[in-house]
Design an enzyme around this catalytic site. Structure first.
Site, PDB file in Angstrom:
ATOM      1  N   ASN A   6       0.858  -1.186   0.000  1.00  0.00           N
ATOM      2  CA  ASN A   6       0.000   0.000   0.000  1.00  0.00           C
ATOM      3  C   ASN A   6       0.899   1.242   0.000  1.00  0.00           C
ATOM      4  O   ASN A   6       1.673   1.439   0.937  1.00  0.00           O
ATOM      5  CB  ASN A   6      -0.876  -0.049   1.258  1.00  0.00           C
ATOM      6  CG  ASN A   6      -1.747   1.173   1.433  1.00  0.00           C
ATOM      7  OD1 ASN A   6      -1.873   1.993   0.524  1.00  0.00           O
ATOM      8  ND2 ASN A   6      -2.352   1.283   2.603  1.00  0.00           N
ATOM      9  N   LEU A   7       0.774   2.050  -1.031  1.00  0.00           N
ATOM     10  CA  LEU A   7       1.628   3.246  -1.107  1.00  0.00           C
ATOM     11  C   LEU A   7       1.059   4.418  -0.310  1.00  0.00           C
ATOM     12  O   LEU A   7       1.703   5.475  -0.226  1.00  0.00           O
ATOM     13  CB  LEU A   7       1.847   3.649  -2.574  1.00  0.00           C
ATOM     14  CG  LEU A   7       2.490   2.579  -3.460  1.00  0.00           C
ATOM     15  CD1 LEU A   7       2.745   3.141  -4.856  1.00  0.00           C
ATOM     16  CD2 LEU A   7       3.784   2.058  -2.840  1.00  0.00           C
ATOM     17  N   LYS A   8      -0.141   4.236   0.238  1.00  0.00           N
ATOM     18  CA  LYS A   8      -0.801   5.283   1.041  1.00  0.00           C
ATOM     19  C   LYS A   8      -0.714   6.620   0.300  1.00  0.00           C
ATOM     20  O   LYS A   8      -0.997   6.678  -0.892  1.00  0.00           O
ATOM     21  CB  LYS A   8      -0.172   5.334   2.447  1.00  0.00           C
ATOM     22  CG  LYS A   8      -0.306   3.989   3.181  1.00  0.00           C
ATOM     23  CD  LYS A   8       0.014   4.054   4.661  1.00  0.00           C
ATOM     24  CE  LYS A   8      -0.267   2.712   5.315  1.00  0.00           C
ATOM     25  NZ  LYS A   8      -0.032   2.680   6.759  1.00  0.00           N
ATOM     26  N   HIS A  85      -9.399   0.483   5.659  1.00  0.00           N
ATOM     27  CA  HIS A  85      -8.046   0.599   6.205  1.00  0.00           C
ATOM     28  C   HIS A  85      -8.080   1.420   7.487  1.00  0.00           C
ATOM     29  O   HIS A  85      -8.923   2.310   7.650  1.00  0.00           O
ATOM     30  CB  HIS A  85      -7.095   1.240   5.185  1.00  0.00           C
ATOM     31  CG  HIS A  85      -5.669   1.177   5.618  1.00  0.00           C
ATOM     32  ND1 HIS A  85      -5.117   2.103   6.465  1.00  0.00           N
ATOM     33  CD2 HIS A  85      -4.701   0.263   5.368  1.00  0.00           C
ATOM     34  CE1 HIS A  85      -3.862   1.766   6.701  1.00  0.00           C
ATOM     35  NE2 HIS A  85      -3.578   0.650   6.047  1.00  0.00           N
ATOM     36  N   GLU A 133      -4.442  -5.390  11.584  1.00  0.00           N
ATOM     37  CA  GLU A 133      -3.356  -4.420  11.730  1.00  0.00           C
ATOM     38  C   GLU A 133      -3.542  -3.646  13.029  1.00  0.00           C
ATOM     39  O   GLU A 133      -4.427  -2.787  13.109  1.00  0.00           O
ATOM     40  CB  GLU A 133      -3.379  -3.399  10.582  1.00  0.00           C
ATOM     41  CG  GLU A 133      -3.057  -3.956   9.240  1.00  0.00           C
ATOM     42  CD  GLU A 133      -2.667  -2.840   8.273  1.00  0.00           C
ATOM     43  OE1 GLU A 133      -1.593  -2.953   7.678  1.00  0.00           O
ATOM     44  OE2 GLU A 133      -3.416  -1.855   8.172  1.00  0.00           O
ATOM     45  N   ILE A 138       1.436   0.379  13.152  1.00  0.00           N
ATOM     46  CA  ILE A 138       1.502   0.816  11.751  1.00  0.00           C
ATOM     47  C   ILE A 138       2.551   1.923  11.600  1.00  0.00           C
ATOM     48  O   ILE A 138       2.595   2.867  12.382  1.00  0.00           O
ATOM     49  CB  ILE A 138       0.122   1.309  11.265  1.00  0.00           C
ATOM     50  CG1 ILE A 138      -0.855   0.133  11.167  1.00  0.00           C
ATOM     51  CG2 ILE A 138       0.241   2.014   9.913  1.00  0.00           C
ATOM     52  CD1 ILE A 138      -2.281   0.525  10.806  1.00  0.00           C
ATOM     53  N   GLY A 173       4.400  -2.740  10.254  1.00  0.00           N
ATOM     54  CA  GLY A 173       5.812  -2.910  10.539  1.00  0.00           C
ATOM     55  C   GLY A 173       6.517  -3.991   9.746  1.00  0.00           C
ATOM     56  O   GLY A 173       7.691  -4.285   9.997  1.00  0.00           O
ATOM     57  N   ALA A 194       3.489  -1.070   3.914  1.00  0.00           N
ATOM     58  CA  ALA A 194       3.547   0.232   3.247  1.00  0.00           C
ATOM     59  C   ALA A 194       4.923   0.863   3.397  1.00  0.00           C
ATOM     60  O   ALA A 194       5.728   0.876   2.468  1.00  0.00           O
ATOM     61  CB  ALA A 194       2.467   1.158   3.805  1.00  0.00           C
ATOM     62  N   SER A 195       5.216   1.392   4.580  1.00  0.00           N
ATOM     63  CA  SER A 195       6.395   2.240   4.745  1.00  0.00           C
ATOM     64  C   SER A 195       7.699   1.520   4.421  1.00  0.00           C
ATOM     65  O   SER A 195       8.642   2.155   3.922  1.00  0.00           O
ATOM     66  CB  SER A 195       6.436   2.826   6.157  1.00  0.00           C
ATOM     67  OG  SER A 195       6.305   1.821   7.137  1.00  0.00           O
TER      68      SER A 195
HETATM   69  O1  LIG Z   1      -1.446  -0.637   4.631  1.00  0.00           O
HETATM   70  C1  LIG Z   1      -0.428  -0.906   5.245  1.00  0.00           C
HETATM   71  C2  LIG Z   1      -0.369  -0.930   6.676  1.00  0.00           C
HETATM   72  O2  LIG Z   1      -1.061   0.116   7.289  1.00  0.00           O
HETATM   73  C3  LIG Z   1       0.993  -1.145   7.248  1.00  0.00           C
HETATM   74  O3  LIG Z   1       1.776   0.003   7.113  1.00  0.00           O
HETATM   75  P1  LIG Z   1       3.326  -0.100   7.508  1.00  0.00           P
HETATM   76  O4  LIG Z   1       3.900  -1.213   6.690  1.00  0.00           O
HETATM   77  O5  LIG Z   1       3.890   1.242   7.152  1.00  0.00           O
HETATM   78  O6  LIG Z   1       3.390  -0.384   8.964  1.00  0.00           O
END
Ligand SMILES: O=C[C@H](O)COP(=O)(O)O
Length: 214
Positions: A6-8, A85, A133, A138, A173, A194-195
């Site tokens: 997920n690139l948010k 989400h 999650e 997160i 994470g 994501a991050s």
């Molecule tokens: O959509 C992805 C999740 O919210 C996890 O985010 P993260 O990998 O930055 O902790």
């Protein structure tokens, strides 16, 4: 294991990530999808990577200004969508509506939830998968599978108690192949992250590592 990136709303280059994810998926045989901003769906899909929306509205065509329709994301190359989400929470009725809208548009669905109780409720709506999650993990450096393995195991049990045809993913994470392997050991069939990729200096190297222990 399914790796859903997920690139948010991170300021990364979605095409760089999409191209890297496509190449790693092709070379490893691991299923990897990228979920960009809605405005980037078409050009991400054009790379050939499996492309997912970050959200779809429960609405159908009509007077719904600001809606992201399931039909529209599908027409722009999305094959699936996240719903509910942690950073875009919906009311239960709207989660149900969004799952229905996605199904009408032939999109695969992953409904996110904070904890095993919510996972059970989300599973009852019959998405293709649910993703647990813990919000506090997160964006952090410690994987959910390491920081709170019990929540993944409990989520798997909660989903199975309702409908064992619904897959269970975990997220928060996750950034290494070791994290992905730990999630699999706890019963997850996919990870949502994501991050670890979107903020990486070298997204391709992170993606290579993510598939290294599958
Ligand atoms: O959509 C992805 C999740 O919210 C996890 O985010 P993260 O990998 O930055 O902790």
């Amino acid at each position: 294991m399914f790796i859903l990136v997920n690139l948010k709303a991170y300021p990364c280059d979605p095409i760089e990530v999409a191209t890297a994810a496509r190449d790693v998926a092709d070379s490893s045989g691991v299923r990897i999808a990228v979920s960009p901003q809605a405005a980037d769906l078409a050009r991400v899909a054009e790379t050939g990577v499996e492309t997912w929306a970050q959200h779809v509205s429960p609405n159908a065509h009509g007077s719904h200004t600001g809606s992201t329709l399931a039909e529209a994301v599908a027409d722009n190359g999305a094959e699936g969508t996240l719903i509910n989400h942690s950073e875009n929470r919906l009311k239960l009725a709207d989660i149900d509506g969004s799952v229905g809208a996605a199904e009408r548009a032939d999109l695969e669905t992953v409904v996110c939830a904070n904890n095993p109780a919510q996972i059970g409720a989300a599973t009852a709506l019959s998405p293709d998968a649910v993703a647990v999650e813990p919000p506090e993990l997160i964006g952090g450096d410690v994987s959910v599978a390491t920081a709170d393995p019990g929540i993944v195991e409990d989520a798997v049990a909660a989903a199975a108690a309702v409908d064992d045809a619904v897959d269970v993913f975990c997220g928060a994470g996750v950034s290494t192949g070791e994290d992905v392997a730990a999630a699999a050991d706890l019963g997850a069939s996919g990870v949502l992250l994501a991050s670890g990729v979107a903020k990486a200096d070298d997204p391709a190297a992170v993606l290579e590592d993510l598939v290294s222990e599958i």
